[in-house]
Design an enzyme around this catalytic site. Structure first.
Site, PDB file in Angstrom:
ATOM      1  N   LYS A 116      -9.963   2.114   6.946  1.00  0.00           N
ATOM      2  CA  LYS A 116      -8.516   2.381   6.927  1.00  0.00           C
ATOM      3  C   LYS A 116      -8.229   3.868   7.035  1.00  0.00           C
ATOM      4  O   LYS A 116      -7.214   4.273   7.591  1.00  0.00           O
ATOM      5  CB  LYS A 116      -7.896   1.799   5.655  1.00  0.00           C
ATOM      6  CG  LYS A 116      -8.169   0.301   5.451  1.00  0.00           C
ATOM      7  CD  LYS A 116      -7.607  -0.542   6.580  1.00  0.00           C
ATOM      8  CE  LYS A 116      -8.106  -1.973   6.503  1.00  0.00           C
ATOM      9  NZ  LYS A 116      -7.621  -2.804   7.622  1.00  0.00           N
ATOM     10  N   GLU A 200      -3.031   9.037  -0.376  1.00  0.00           N
ATOM     11  CA  GLU A 200      -1.751   9.072   0.335  1.00  0.00           C
ATOM     12  C   GLU A 200      -0.640   9.342  -0.663  1.00  0.00           C
ATOM     13  O   GLU A 200      -0.770   9.010  -1.842  1.00  0.00           O
ATOM     14  CB  GLU A 200      -1.449   7.691   0.951  1.00  0.00           C
ATOM     15  CG  GLU A 200      -2.078   7.409   2.273  1.00  0.00           C
ATOM     16  CD  GLU A 200      -1.737   6.014   2.778  1.00  0.00           C
ATOM     17  OE1 GLU A 200      -2.226   5.666   3.844  1.00  0.00           O
ATOM     18  OE2 GLU A 200      -0.988   5.269   2.099  1.00  0.00           O
ATOM     19  N   ARG A 291      -6.821  -9.854  12.605  1.00  0.00           N
ATOM     20  CA  ARG A 291      -7.088 -11.290  12.471  1.00  0.00           C
ATOM     21  C   ARG A 291      -5.770 -12.053  12.542  1.00  0.00           C
ATOM     22  O   ARG A 291      -4.705 -11.453  12.493  1.00  0.00           O
ATOM     23  CB  ARG A 291      -7.710 -11.558  11.093  1.00  0.00           C
ATOM     24  CG  ARG A 291      -6.779 -11.084   9.989  1.00  0.00           C
ATOM     25  CD  ARG A 291      -7.190 -11.473   8.585  1.00  0.00           C
ATOM     26  NE  ARG A 291      -6.116 -11.215   7.650  1.00  0.00           N
ATOM     27  CZ  ARG A 291      -5.866 -10.050   7.073  1.00  0.00           C
ATOM     28  NH1 ARG A 291      -6.630  -9.015   7.333  1.00  0.00           N
ATOM     29  NH2 ARG A 291      -4.848  -9.905   6.258  1.00  0.00           N
TER      30      ARG A 291
END
Ligand code: MV4
Length: 494
Positions: A116, A200, A291
């Site tokens: 990520k 973040e 997915r």
């Protein structure tokens, strides 16, 4: 000879995939574990093979055994569904090595988007807005501290290898950073095999918006608009809807274009989802899910596009059957995930036998599930019983229809989160479309409302346990009609 697809999954999503196979002239091959010998999906398949014990590592995560079945049954493709091996680059690689099509992107793209932090860095390079944060992963406290101070608290510490909330921690001050960093690294190591984490800025009270995209092997791409998934508990999605009450057509066009840009940037192929946070009219890329997702059905209801069918066509090298101008939103869809869990005990899983089961139906109602009366929900897998999806001409009709469907739903033997969903569908903020990631934290009265609903239904519950006795199977049939006549089930819901 008919072409075959191996479905490397179980439960409702395995059936969902096999249905698409059947409608497109493909044969399906199921693999199942010892916990699923009586499961519907294994019976629905054209062929089914027992591959191992109930332990996921021995069966649904066992690449070697699954590939062996795929080879021996001459499957041209493997559909991984969601969870299990769906985002595992080694599984995609094994398929590539053996000339079997993995229904998803390449192993290279799975690996890139699976990290990520790397994905975030790549998108930042491409000029896509990302949540403010560090430009690298962090490994030690000093580094973490300087990044956190620079972007300002509160911050989120997230595992690079993760996604979906596992090992994520919100940190409000310097004092809490060490603990969160260590906890995140520890969880990352055990869950994803790599202890890398990144930081973040924490965006408070925003909305979680995700775009469904489709990309074929010829480079043609469309987006199927957005879903809003702001109602989550411990990062578990509970309610999703399509479209989002927050988007204007202009913002939808802009974000949809960015979602396609994200996919193109990495050479993505197949169906995928690009996640954003939306805060005060600004949006930020979070991560990409490579997915089919649990909540894909709300998009199908509103766009009329069969996403799994498109996946199978893409996997066969066919061009997309739709262009962007063919994608239209028609009405509104909402999904409630019906889980076997105890709402009065912190929503702990409540596996066991469904002594009585009758799902709702009628206009605008879709129930995707792999269960039936007397089915035993195994404790080793997730606790989802079904996905209850409704369609309405607008959001208001969808909400009323969802209430009606929830009150038709009869599940006896395990505890479920249906009372929770009933409470949300009557919550004024929810009804007004005022959704936010902190919805459940902010709506303190929601659990009280839910308790009231449960108390009102208590006499009904007792009656149901009495009649759904295993030794009185015939009584169960009349019990269903008795239930439908009870005042608790005849409430006027609008
Ligand atoms: C965030 C966030 C706020 N700030 N990241 C949750 C699941 C994962 N895919 C991303 N998630 C979030 N990441 C930053 N920097 C908010 C969420 C979030 C959320 C957080 C708390 C409670 C409910 C939530 C619902 C959706 C997203």
């Amino acid at each position: 000879m008919k072409k075959k697809v191996l479905v490397a999954n179980r439960g409702e999503i395995a059936i969902r995939i096999m249905r698409a196979c059947r409608e497109t002239g493909l044969k399906s091959v199921a693999v199942y574990s010892e916990a699923d010998t009586g499961a519907l999906f294994a019976k629905y398949a054209d062929e089914a093979y027992l591959i191992g014990s109930a332990q996921p590592a021995d069966s649904y995560l066992n690449i070697k055994k699954i590939m062996e079945v795929a080879r021996e049954t001459d499957c041209f493709a493997v559909h991984p569904g969601y969870g299990f091996l769906s985002q595992n680059p080694s599984f995609a690689q094994a398929c590539e090595d053996q000339g079997i099509k993995f229904v998803g992107p390449s192993s290279r793209v799975l690996a890139l988007m699976g990290n990520k932090e790397a994905a975030r860095r790549e998108m930042k390079k491409a000029g896509i807005p990302v949540v403010p944060g560090g430009d690298r992963g962090v490994s030690e406290l000093g580094e973490a501290r300087s990044i956190a101070r620079e972007i300002g608290y509160p911050v989120m510490v997230k595992p690079s290898g993760g996604g979906g909330g596992i090992g994520m921690f919100r940190v409000d001050s310097d004092d809490d950073l060490r603990k969160a960093l260590e906890a995140s690294q520890r969880i990352a190591s055990s869950a994803f095999g790599v202890g890398d984490v990144y930081i973040e800025k924490y965006l408070p009270n925003c909305r979680h918006i995700e775009f469904q995209i489709l990309v074929d092997s010829h480079g043609k791409a469309v987006h199927l608009c957005e879903r809003e998934c702001s109602i989550q508990r411990r990062y578990q999605k509970l309610i999703e809807e399509c479209p989002s009450p927050a988007l204007t057509p202009e913002l939808r066009r802009e974000m949809g274009g960015i979602a396609i840009k994200v996919a193109r940037r990495v050479g993505y192929e197949n169906a995928g989802t690009v996640e954003f946070l939306l805060s005060e009219g600004k949006f930020y890329f979070l991560e990409m899910n490579t997915r089919i997702q649990v909540e894909h059905a709300v998009t199908e209801m509103v766009t009329g596009i069969d996403i799994v069918k498109e996946q199978l066509q893409i996997a066969q090298g066919q061009p997309l059957s739709i262009r962007q101008r063919d994608v239209h939103l028609n009405g509104w869809a909402i999904e409630c995930r019906i889980n076997a869990e105890d709402p009065l005990n912190n929503f702990m899983p409540s596996p066991g036998k469904l002594r009585g089961y009758r799902s709702p139906g009628g206009i605008g109602v879709r129930v995707d599930s792999g269960v039936h009366t007397r089915y035993v929900i195994p404790h080793l897998y997730d606790s989802m019983i079904s996905k209850l999806v409704v369609w309405g001409k607008d959001r208001n009709e969808a909400i009323i229809r969802m209430r009606r469907a929830l009150y038709e739903y009869i599940i006896v033997g395990v505890k479920t989160n249906i009372p929770f969903h009933k409470a949300v569908m009557e919550n004024p903020r929810f009804v007004a479309g005022e959704l936010a990631t902190q919805f459940l934290e902010n709506e303190a009265s929601l659990l009280e409302d839910m308790r009231r609903i449960m108390e009102r239904e208590e006499p009904l519950g007792e009656k149901l346990s009495e009649v759904f006795d295993d030794k009185k199977r015939r009584a169960a049939i009349s019990a269903v009609s008795a239930v439908l006549q009870m005042p608790q089930y005849k409430r006027i819901l609008r």
